[in-house]
Design a protein around this motif. Structure first.
Motif, PDB file in Angstrom:
ATOM      1  N   PRO A 112       0.810  -1.222   0.000  1.00  0.00           N
ATOM      2  CA  PRO A 112       0.000   0.000   0.000  1.00  0.00           C
ATOM      3  C   PRO A 112       0.841   1.268   0.000  1.00  0.00           C
ATOM      4  CG  PRO A 112      -0.056  -1.058   2.149  1.00  0.00           C
ATOM      5  CD  PRO A 112       0.661  -1.999   1.234  1.00  0.00           C
ATOM      6  N   ARG A 113       0.167   2.342  -0.316  1.00  0.00           N
ATOM      7  CA  ARG A 113       0.838   3.630  -0.520  1.00  0.00           C
ATOM      8  C   ARG A 113       1.575   4.118   0.728  1.00  0.00           C
ATOM      9  NH1 ARG A 113       2.175   6.764  -4.932  1.00  0.00           N
ATOM     10  NH2 ARG A 113       0.181   6.164  -5.890  1.00  0.00           N
ATOM     11  N   ASP A 114       1.041   3.860   1.925  1.00  0.00           N
ATOM     12  CA  ASP A 114       1.715   4.374   3.118  1.00  0.00           C
ATOM     13  C   ASP A 114       3.072   3.707   3.329  1.00  0.00           C
ATOM     14  OD1 ASP A 114       0.063   2.020   3.951  1.00  0.00           O
ATOM     15  OD2 ASP A 114       0.955   2.434   5.905  1.00  0.00           O
ATOM     16  N   ILE A 115       3.203   2.437   2.890  1.00  0.00           N
ATOM     17  CA  ILE A 115       4.508   1.776   2.980  1.00  0.00           C
ATOM     18  C   ILE A 115       5.454   2.325   1.918  1.00  0.00           C
ATOM     19  CG2 ILE A 115       5.718  -0.431   2.834  1.00  0.00           C
ATOM     20  CD1 ILE A 115       4.052  -0.097   5.368  1.00  0.00           C
ATOM     21  N   VAL A 116       4.927   2.582   0.728  1.00  0.00           N
ATOM     22  CA  VAL A 116       5.747   3.224  -0.318  1.00  0.00           C
ATOM     23  C   VAL A 116       6.228   4.581   0.174  1.00  0.00           C
ATOM     24  CG1 VAL A 116       5.726   4.155  -2.668  1.00  0.00           C
ATOM     25  CG2 VAL A 116       4.604   1.965  -2.186  1.00  0.00           C
TER      26      VAL A 116
END
Length: 380
Positions: free
Chosen positions: A35-39
């Motif tokens: 997901p984007r928050d990990i990216v």
């Protein structure tokens, strides 16, 4: 030396990020992408600006440092490590005209690029650039990307190397086709473009020499592309062995048998696995450091070093997979349970070794190169 540790501040941020990643493995599998928050977390620790020159706001770190970051992330979750590996993309995009490269990274040194070369799609020159349509598979990390690339064939190109068209994320559709038994969360979906007009200076020949002379852009591109994937297997293997030592070995058998750490065959398996992993890591990082040192004094690495880089990547992938499998055996019947860390690491590491960059044919290619014989296209 085979350790290239992050600086203290980065190490603290990395540790927090990896703790979050470990706790969310099942979530990632269900999503089938990172997901984007990990990216965004990858951006904070410098994954995407790692090889961007400092003049464009990047960190310009060494390949050894970058590979060590990937290894640590891959231990937390191999799919996350695989997605983070595409922080290498600035070395691909360095084949763009220098003005285009500068525009991308001056605006955002943490730009995320993902894409697929194959199958190359026929594209046509039109007013304003090249009209691109088609579908590309195996586009890992596409769900978190800012720019997406697709392989194209343009009439009049004389090079046998593929050309890539770089497109804004909002011009491309992601068809979520990724359903696998391992590396489930890499988001390696299909990309679909329909009549996207791409300026010619936003296309590049994959594998072409960069006009920029920074050492990282003279590092063998295909070797580095293989290395950033192969190191995922080393991280998976490390996690599997750490699980055996810190968790499985502390648990009593439900049958009343000795603690696993007290069993001679488990002790022997662990010793062999640790030795195998240490040898693979030493070869992997030592040849990388040798290549980096050669580039400090020469325009290119020697042909022998070039072949050794590819061989070390293949060895890392296959040895990492073998060690993860060994840990699964040590884990006993409990490791069979769905979602068990040892089963996950075994299958994920095995999938790394399946990749064409490190597949069975690369052993033959490396041996052929050592004998001065013909090697397949793209090797070394």
């Amino acid at each position: 030396m085979t350790r290239f540790e992050p600086e203290l501040a980065q190490a603290a941020e990395l540790a927090t990020l990896c703790e979050d990643i470990r706790s969310r493995r099942a979530e990632f599998d269900a999503l089938r992408h990172i997901p984007r928050d990990i990216v965004d977390g990858f951006k904070r620790i410098g994954i995407y600006r790692a090889f961007v020159p400092t003049r464009f706001g990047g960190d310009a770190i060494s390949p050894m440092e970058f590979l060590n970051l990937l290894e640590i992330i891959s231990a937390a979750d191999p799919s996350a490590g695989w997605v983070a590996s595409f922080g290498v993309s600035s070395t691909y995009l360095a084949a763009l005209p220098p003005e285009t490269f500068a525009q991308i990274y001056t605006e955002n040194p943490d730009t995320v690029f993902a894409g697929g070369l194959f199958p190359p799609q026929k594209a046509t020159r039109v007013a304003g650039g090249i009209e691109v349509s088609g579908r590309w598979s195996w586009c890992s990390g596409s769900m978190g990307a800012d720019l997406l690339g697709g392989g194209i064939k343009v009439e009049g190109d004389t090079t046998p190397l593929p050309r890539t068209a770089v497109m804004p994320r909002d011009k491309v559709t992601i068809d979520e086709t990724w359903h696998t038994i391992g590396l489930k969360a890499t988001g390696s979906h299909d990309l679909v473009a329909h009549k996207v007009i791409v300026p010619e200076d936003w296309t590049f020949i994959r594998g072409a020499r960069s006009e920029m002379t920074d050492p990282i852009f003279r590092y063998p591109a295909m070797a580095l592309a293989a290395q950033v994937l192969a190191v995922v297997a080393l991280g998976a293997a490390r996690e599997a062995l750490d699980f055996i030592r810190s968790d499985a070995a502390q648990k009593a058998s439900i049958t009343g048998a000795p603690n696993p750490g007290e069993r001679p065959y488990v002790q022997a398996h662990l010793a062999r696995a640790e030795a195998t992993l240490a040898g693979a890591r030493a070869q992997f990082y030592d040849i990388t450091a040798q290549a980096w040192d050669e580039l400090a004094h020469n325009e290119a690495v020697t042909p022998e070093t070039h072949v050794k880089l590819r061989l070390a990547a293949t060895s890392a992938a296959h040895d990492g997979a073998a060690v993860a499998r060994e840990a699964f055996v040590m884990g006993g019947a409990g490791a069979m349970m769905q979602g068990h860390p040892l089963g996950r690491m075994m299958v994920d590491a095995a999938c790394v070794a399946q990749h064409a960059f490190m597949g069975e044919g690369t052993w033959t290619a490396a041996g052929a190169a050592m004998f001065g014989q013909h090697t397949p296209p793209g090797f070394p």
